[in-house]
Motif scaffolding. Structure first.
Motif, PDB file in Angstrom:
ATOM      1  N   THR A  62       0.833  -1.201   0.000  1.00 24.24           N
ATOM      2  CA  THR A  62       0.000   0.000   0.000  1.00 24.24           C
ATOM      3  C   THR A  62       0.870   1.254   0.000  1.00 24.24           C
ATOM      4  O   THR A  62       0.488   2.294  -0.565  1.00 24.24           O
ATOM      5  CB  THR A  62      -0.933   0.008   1.224  1.00 24.24           C
ATOM      6  OG1 THR A  62      -1.692  -1.198   1.242  1.00 24.24           O
ATOM      7  CG2 THR A  62      -1.889   1.195   1.173  1.00 24.24           C
ATOM      8  N   PRO A  67       3.338   3.137  -3.684  1.00 17.86           N
ATOM      9  CA  PRO A  67       3.205   4.377  -4.452  1.00 17.86           C
ATOM     10  C   PRO A  67       3.898   5.567  -3.786  1.00 17.86           C
ATOM     11  O   PRO A  67       4.295   6.513  -4.472  1.00 17.86           O
ATOM     12  CB  PRO A  67       1.688   4.597  -4.524  1.00 17.86           C
ATOM     13  CG  PRO A  67       1.102   3.234  -4.359  1.00 17.86           C
ATOM     14  CD  PRO A  67       2.010   2.527  -3.407  1.00 17.86           C
ATOM     15  N   HIS A  77      -9.459  -0.032  -1.154  1.00 10.17           N
ATOM     16  CA  HIS A  77      -8.027  -0.128  -0.906  1.00 10.17           C
ATOM     17  C   HIS A  77      -7.245   0.811  -1.825  1.00 10.17           C
ATOM     18  O   HIS A  77      -6.240   1.412  -1.425  1.00 10.17           O
ATOM     19  CB  HIS A  77      -7.568  -1.577  -1.111  1.00 10.17           C
ATOM     20  CG  HIS A  77      -6.312  -1.898  -0.382  1.00 10.17           C
ATOM     21  ND1 HIS A  77      -5.959  -3.176  -0.025  1.00 10.17           N
ATOM     22  CD2 HIS A  77      -5.293  -1.111   0.072  1.00 10.17           C
ATOM     23  CE1 HIS A  77      -4.791  -3.165   0.608  1.00 10.17           C
ATOM     24  NE2 HIS A  77      -4.382  -1.923   0.666  1.00 10.17           N
ATOM     25  N   TRP A  78      -7.704   0.971  -3.065  1.00  8.32           N
ATOM     26  CA  TRP A  78      -6.974   1.821  -4.000  1.00  8.32           C
ATOM     27  C   TRP A  78      -7.002   3.291  -3.573  1.00  8.32           C
ATOM     28  O   TRP A  78      -6.107   4.065  -3.967  1.00  8.32           O
ATOM     29  CB  TRP A  78      -7.500   1.647  -5.421  1.00  8.32           C
ATOM     30  CG  TRP A  78      -8.882   2.199  -5.667  1.00  8.32           C
ATOM     31  CD1 TRP A  78     -10.056   1.528  -5.606  1.00  8.32           C
ATOM     32  CD2 TRP A  78      -9.217   3.547  -6.054  1.00  8.32           C
ATOM     33  NE1 TRP A  78     -11.115   2.359  -5.899  1.00  8.32           N
ATOM     34  CE2 TRP A  78     -10.620   3.601  -6.191  1.00  8.32           C
ATOM     35  CE3 TRP A  78      -8.476   4.697  -6.293  1.00  8.32           C
ATOM     36  CZ2 TRP A  78     -11.299   4.754  -6.552  1.00  8.32           C
ATOM     37  CZ3 TRP A  78      -9.134   5.865  -6.668  1.00  8.32           C
ATOM     38  CH2 TRP A  78     -10.530   5.889  -6.790  1.00  8.32           C
ATOM     39  N   HIS A  79      -7.977   3.679  -2.774  1.00  9.67           N
ATOM     40  CA  HIS A  79      -7.994   5.040  -2.245  1.00  9.67           C
ATOM     41  C   HIS A  79      -6.720   5.308  -1.439  1.00  9.67           C
ATOM     42  O   HIS A  79      -6.127   6.389  -1.526  1.00  9.67           O
ATOM     43  CB  HIS A  79      -9.218   5.267  -1.352  1.00  9.67           C
ATOM     44  CG  HIS A  79     -10.504   5.278  -2.101  1.00  9.67           C
ATOM     45  ND1 HIS A  79     -11.730   5.033  -1.495  1.00  9.67           N
ATOM     46  CD2 HIS A  79     -10.786   5.500  -3.410  1.00  9.67           C
ATOM     47  CE1 HIS A  79     -12.691   5.113  -2.393  1.00  9.67           C
ATOM     48  NE2 HIS A  79     -12.148   5.390  -3.562  1.00  9.67           N
ATOM     49  N   SER A 123      -3.849   3.615  -1.696  1.00  4.86           N
ATOM     50  CA  SER A 123      -2.677   3.583  -2.575  1.00  4.86           C
ATOM     51  C   SER A 123      -2.504   4.928  -3.276  1.00  4.86           C
ATOM     52  O   SER A 123      -1.388   5.449  -3.393  1.00  4.86           O
ATOM     53  CB  SER A 123      -2.828   2.455  -3.596  1.00  4.86           C
ATOM     54  OG  SER A 123      -2.865   1.192  -2.961  1.00  4.86           O
ATOM     55  N   LEU A 124      -3.606   5.501  -3.729  1.00  7.20           N
ATOM     56  CA  LEU A 124      -3.542   6.809  -4.372  1.00  7.20           C
ATOM     57  C   LEU A 124      -3.096   7.877  -3.366  1.00  7.20           C
ATOM     58  O   LEU A 124      -2.275   8.752  -3.685  1.00  7.20           O
ATOM     59  CB  LEU A 124      -4.899   7.171  -4.963  1.00  7.20           C
ATOM     60  CG  LEU A 124      -5.012   8.546  -5.636  1.00  7.20           C
ATOM     61  CD1 LEU A 124      -4.003   8.677  -6.764  1.00  7.20           C
ATOM     62  CD2 LEU A 124      -6.435   8.771  -6.167  1.00  7.20           C
TER      63      LEU A 124
END
Length: 477
Positions: free
Chosen positions: A323, A326, A372-374, A376-377
């Motif tokens: 996570t 990025p 979850h991608w929130h 990571s961004l």
């Protein structure tokens, strides 16, 4: 009160060698800096493994983190001052040797006392980055200094995220908790050899007086402050021990300021610290560290929470590290951008933009934290903020100090940044602990929203401090 070290020859500064290869030097310094930062963060996911290996409780093994932070607080300004006086290459080699020895002690010993000694030796490694900045400033062509400093400083953020990822990968590969320290020791040993071979900097030490009283008051004050912050969650913020530590820190640090203004050769020049650009940069770095590093504990704890509690994604240590991947990429991109911006418009704007981006990260997390991608961004955005802000700080500091004060000025900034990070982590942890699920030591979802808002508010203060920084860029003729 002081003791005098008498070096064989005296001069005011070292002369750079034309036959040093900047790319090889930067690679060695970057490797050493990266290894030290990774070593500090990779221990977090393996605390339970260390406890089992050493046959101690989790409460006891938490001291491996505390002792490391205490050592860093005391030795970073001391080694930075020594590097400016008796030779940065000499001191960085001594530091890397101590860190390597510390790794070996942690790897081989089953005694808690020896492991704590090893972690204390590893804590001296926080001085590597300020010493490396001094070497770059004295050795590199002027046009290459900003980009090199941006990379070295950005490694602070890159290593913090990479350490968690590397630790998770090694756990998956079956490497034991103590076995990881063989790897970290090998890397710092490689950095030590590279420093000896590739950094050709003939340094001649000047007469140096050890400011014993300044060292004792500063070291004692920082130990009280860091210990109080670190132990506050377990001992209780209103406990007599914690309040006594904070009171002791206040008294000792105030005494240090008085002492440093009266001794002939202070450990840290208070006049330098009061220089407007240095003072403003240090305040911004402190606030930025508090806001940004508070995000680490929030993101890691959130994504590792099992989803059956209504939020979280049940990630293991490796998933939490991924996570933060990025963040590493964002920091590298931003560090490269910072070096270009510094050349064109000066270092103040990258610092300001970086703090704005960090603030926007917490605004994003307040509105979006369902997938979850929130996260990571968000960590990618945080990496951009880290790379821009921390990449600009060394150039700002160097603009306000003489070359002979480079390492000590950056050491103080590094210490303030670390203390800010500790305070930010403590604040985030306290906010989460104040609103838990009934019957469980697990934060409510609303507690995370509050913590995101608090860390974002700290970053807003960093934006204000960066905007008020009294720096005016002058384009070279």
């Amino acid at each position: 009160m002081s003791e005098t070290l008498t070096p064989p020859r005296a001069t005011t500064r070292s002369e750079p060698r034309a036959d040093s290869k900047p790319m090889a030097v930067l690679l060695v310094l970057a490797l050493s800096t990266f290894a030290v930062v990774v070593m500090q963060s990779m221990v977090m996911p393996i605390l339970s493994g260390l406890a089992a290996s050493l046959d101690v409780t989790l409460a006891d093994v938490s001291w491996v983190v505390t002792v490391n932070m205490l050592s860093a607080a005391v030795f970073t300004p001391l080694l930075g001052s020594l590097g400016d006086s008796v030779g940065r290459k000499r001191i960085i080699m001594v530091t890397l040797a101590l860190v390597t020895l510390g790794s070996v002690l942690v790897a081989v010993s089953h005694s808690m006392a020896v492991v704590l000694l090893g972690r204390a030796l590893q804590g001296t490694g926080f001085a590597v980055m300020p010493l490396a900045i001094g070497i770059v400033r004295s050795l590199f062509p002027p046009e290459r200094v900003p980009s090199s400093l941006a990379l070295l400083s950005a490694l602070t953020g890159i290593g913090a995220g990479a350490g968690l990822l590397i630790s998770g990968l090694l756990v998956k590969a079956g490497v034991s908790a103590q076995g990881m320290f063989w790897i970290s020791g090998a890397v710092t040993a490689l950095g030590l050899v590279g420093t000896a071979v590739f950094i050709r900097l003939p340094e001649r030490a000047r007469a140096f007086r050890v400011d014993v009283l300044g060292l004792l008051t500063l070291g004692g004050g920082l130990v009280c402050l860091v210990l109080g912050i670190n132990r506050g969650p377990s001992w209780g913020w209103d406990s007599g021990r914690v309040l006594g530590l904070f009171a002791g820190a206040l008294v000792l640090l105030a005494a240090w300021v008085v002492v440093e203004q009266r001794v002939r050769q202070p450990l840290i020049d208070i006049g330098m610290m009061r220089t407007p650009v240095v003072l403003g940069t240090n305040i911004t770095a402190f606030l930025t560290g508090a806001g940004m590093f508070g995000a680490f504990v929030l993101v890691i704890q959130f994504v590792q929470t099992p989803s059956r509690f209504g939020y979280g994604f049940g990630s293991d240590a490796l998933g939490a590290g991924l996570t933060l991947l990025p963040l590493t990429a964002g920091t590298l991109v931003a560090a490269a951008a910072a070096s270009l911006l510094i050349k064109r418009i000066g270092p103040k704007w990258p610092l300001l933009i970086g703090t704005v981006v960090a603030t926007a990260t917490f605004g994003f997390l307040l509105g979006w934290h369902d997938a979850h991608w929130h996260f990571s961004l968000a960590t990618g955005l945080l990496g951009l903020g880290l790379g821009l802000a921390f990449g600009a700080i060394p150039t700002l500091l160097n603009s306000g100090v003489s070359p002979e004060q480079t390492s000590v000025a950056n050491s103080v900034n590094q210490t303030l940044r670390s203390i800010g990070g500790s305070i930010g982590t403590a604040i985030a942890t306290a906010v989460l602990a104040a609103d838990t699920v009934p019957g469980l030591p697990l934060p409510e979802l609303d507690a995370y929203s509050t913590a995101f808002a608090v860390c974002g508010g700290i970053c807003v203060l960093a934006v204000i401090a960066a905007a008020l920084l009294p720096y005016r860029h002058r384009t070279p003729a």
